[in-house]
Design a protein around this motif. Structure first.
Motif, short mmCIF file in Angstrom:
data_model
loop_
_atom_site.label_atom_id
_atom_site.label_comp_id
_atom_site.label_asym_id
_atom_site.label_seq_id
_atom_site.Cartn_x
_atom_site.Cartn_y
_atom_site.Cartn_z
N GLU A 28 5.54 5.27 10.09
CA GLU A 28 6.02 3.90 9.89
C GLU A 28 4.89 2.87 9.89
O GLU A 28 5.06 1.75 10.37
CB GLU A 28 7.09 3.54 10.93
CG GLU A 28 8.42 4.25 10.73
CD GLU A 28 9.08 3.96 9.38
OE1 GLU A 28 8.69 2.97 8.74
OE2 GLU A 28 9.96 4.72 8.97
N ASN A 39 4.11 -2.54 8.83
CA ASN A 39 5.54 -2.32 9.04
C ASN A 39 6.33 -2.90 7.88
O ASN A 39 6.98 -3.95 7.99
CB ASN A 39 5.97 -2.95 10.36
CG ASN A 39 7.43 -2.66 10.70
OD1 ASN A 39 8.00 -1.69 10.19
ND2 ASN A 39 8.03 -3.50 11.51
N TRP A 40 6.25 -2.21 6.72
CA TRP A 40 7.00 -2.61 5.55
C TRP A 40 7.28 -1.40 4.70
O TRP A 40 6.95 -0.27 5.09
CB TRP A 40 6.25 -3.72 4.79
CG TRP A 40 4.94 -3.31 4.16
CD1 TRP A 40 4.00 -2.45 4.67
CD2 TRP A 40 4.42 -3.77 2.91
NE1 TRP A 40 2.93 -2.36 3.82
CE2 TRP A 40 3.15 -3.15 2.74
CE3 TRP A 40 4.89 -4.66 1.94
CZ2 TRP A 40 2.36 -3.38 1.61
CZ3 TRP A 40 4.10 -4.88 0.82
CH2 TRP A 40 2.85 -4.26 0.67
N HIS A 41 7.92 -1.60 3.53
CA HIS A 41 8.39 -0.45 2.77
C HIS A 41 7.33 0.12 1.83
O HIS A 41 7.53 1.18 1.24
CB HIS A 41 9.64 -0.83 1.96
CG HIS A 41 9.38 -1.77 0.83
ND1 HIS A 41 9.00 -3.09 1.03
CD2 HIS A 41 9.41 -1.60 -0.52
CE1 HIS A 41 8.83 -3.68 -0.13
NE2 HIS A 41 9.07 -2.81 -1.09
N ARG A 42 6.19 -0.56 1.65
CA ARG A 42 5.15 -0.08 0.76
C ARG A 42 3.92 0.32 1.56
O ARG A 42 2.82 -0.20 1.37
CB ARG A 42 4.81 -1.15 -0.29
CG ARG A 42 5.88 -1.23 -1.36
CD ARG A 42 5.84 -2.48 -2.20
NE ARG A 42 4.51 -2.95 -2.58
CZ ARG A 42 4.31 -4.05 -3.29
NH1 ARG A 42 5.34 -4.78 -3.70
NH2 ARG A 42 3.08 -4.45 -3.59
N GLN A 43 4.10 1.27 2.47
CA GLN A 43 3.01 1.70 3.34
C GLN A 43 1.99 2.56 2.62
O GLN A 43 0.80 2.53 2.94
CB GLN A 43 3.59 2.47 4.53
CG GLN A 43 4.49 1.61 5.41
CD GLN A 43 5.37 2.42 6.34
OE1 GLN A 43 5.36 3.66 6.33
NE2 GLN A 43 6.15 1.73 7.16
N GLU A 95 8.73 9.18 2.25
CA GLU A 95 9.98 8.89 1.54
C GLU A 95 9.71 7.77 0.54
O GLU A 95 9.25 6.69 0.92
CB GLU A 95 11.07 8.46 2.52
CG GLU A 95 12.42 8.23 1.84
CD GLU A 95 13.51 7.92 2.85
OE1 GLU A 95 14.22 8.86 3.26
OE2 GLU A 95 13.60 6.75 3.27
N THR A 97 10.14 4.69 -1.66
CA THR A 97 10.94 3.48 -1.43
C THR A 97 10.96 2.55 -2.64
O THR A 97 11.84 1.68 -2.72
CB THR A 97 10.37 2.70 -0.24
OG1 THR A 97 8.98 2.41 -0.49
CG2 THR A 97 10.49 3.50 1.04
N GLN A 98 10.01 2.70 -3.56
CA GLN A 98 9.95 1.78 -4.69
C GLN A 98 9.21 2.44 -5.85
O GLN A 98 8.21 3.12 -5.65
CB GLN A 98 9.22 0.49 -4.29
CG GLN A 98 9.14 -0.56 -5.39
CD GLN A 98 8.51 -1.86 -4.89
OE1 GLN A 98 8.80 -2.31 -3.79
NE2 GLN A 98 7.66 -2.46 -5.71
N ARG A 126 7.11 5.15 2.42
CA ARG A 126 6.86 4.95 3.84
C ARG A 126 6.55 6.31 4.47
O ARG A 126 6.96 7.35 3.93
CB ARG A 126 8.03 4.27 4.55
CG ARG A 126 9.33 5.04 4.55
CD ARG A 126 10.38 4.37 5.46
NE ARG A 126 10.80 3.07 4.98
CZ ARG A 126 10.51 1.93 5.59
NH1 ARG A 126 9.80 1.92 6.70
NH2 ARG A 126 10.95 0.79 5.11
#
Length: 308
Positions: A28, A39-43, A95, A97-98, A126
């Protein structure tokens, strides 16, 4: 299935990424040392080697990492994988995410050649489970759930000095293994809030499913395990210690003096257990089945709770 051809990071935003031989991926968060982690969806960003080679064949001389991608791999056309797809490289799970992104300010590659493939060919993800990845490692579609791992922290001044046998840790380890967990770590630390908290943070960065502690939940001045737990948890799970206290109150009224806590940090569940082996056996045995269901929900591998 494909091979990791490059791992790329940049220490500062707005600078071009450069390749490294290996990197630590934090649950994460992203790659340790990469400016775009957080801490966001495009890690993490992925880009296929073939897409880069196609771009090069058009006459552009670009290095791996030039498009801002973190991971370059062959064997995949990443944009064809739907959001929610899980990928695995060793112990590291991702996973998606975009798919692609909108560029609000054109990168250096676009300014040089008038095009950039990352917005249409790259994907973002992520990190679900951390670990180390090296150039040349195998990347594959993830089949099955995340690994069911556990860690045990015994908080004891005497135990850390070798003056007391860790029977409560022995009991917890035996029960967790019997329940199907792989116990990756077992440590004994003094009753120091900072040390206990740091161990919890480290295990959560790995993505370990369950961290249990033994000891340090009473009224002694040196009992600080609940305080360490509350300091690192992002969300609390008060029902777990409440259930253990309710069970123990049937045995002794002194159970009301337990200050045990429980909560969630990233993808990890942290639970305080008592300090005695007998109490660990009673309390952990009572909550273990429900903990597994909670972990499955936390990791997106089961639906919400509901009575059958």
């Amino acid at each position: 299935m494909g091979e990791i051809k490059a791992i790329c990071i940049s220490e500062k935003r707005g600078t071009q990424k450069h390749a490294v031989e290996e990197a630590r991926f934090i649950t994460e968060y992203g790659i340790e040392g990469d400016a775009h982690a957080g801490n966001w969806h495009r890690q993490i960003s992925f880009l296929g080697l073939e897409e880069i080679e196609e771009f090069r064949r058009r006459g552009a001389q670009v290095k791996l990492g030039a498009f801002g991608e973190n991971v370059v791999a062959d064997g995949f056309r990443f944009k064809e994988l739907p959001v929610g797809t899980r990928l695995r490289c060793g112990q590291v799970f991702f996973e998606i995410t975009q798919i692609g992104k909108k560029c609000h300010s054109h990168c250096e590659i676009f300014k040089q050649v008038g095009d950039c493939i990352m917005p249409r060919e790259g994907v973002f993800a992520r990190v679900l489970h951390g670990g180390t990845i090296r150039k040349g490692d195998v990347l594959e579609l993830a089949a099955g759930p995340l690994p069911l791992e556990a860690a045990i922290i015994t908080a004891s001044d005497k135990g850390s000095r070798g003056e007391r046998e860790d029977k409560s840790g022995d009991t917890a380890e035996a029960m967790l293994r019997a329940a199907g967990y792989t116990v990756l770590h077992r440590v004994i630390v003094p009753d120091e809030k900072a040390e206990i908290a740091q161990q919890m943070k480290d295990f959560a960065d790995e993505g370990i499913a369950l961290v249990v502690t033994t000891g340090g939940t009473g009224f002694s001045v040196r009992d600080v395990t609940p305080e360490a737990t509350l300091a690192v948890c992002e969300r609390l799970a008060p029902g777990i210690p409440e259930a253990m206290r309710a069970l123990s109150l049937r045995i002794t009224p002194r159970a009301m003096l337990s200050r045990a806590a429980a909560g969630i940090r990233k993808r990890t569940l942290i639970v305080n257990l008592p300090g005695s082996a007998k109490a660990v056996e009673e309390c952990l045995g009572f909550v273990l089945p429900s903990l597994r269901h909670g972990i499955d929900i936390l990791r997106g591998e089961a639906g919400e709770c509901g009575r059958k």
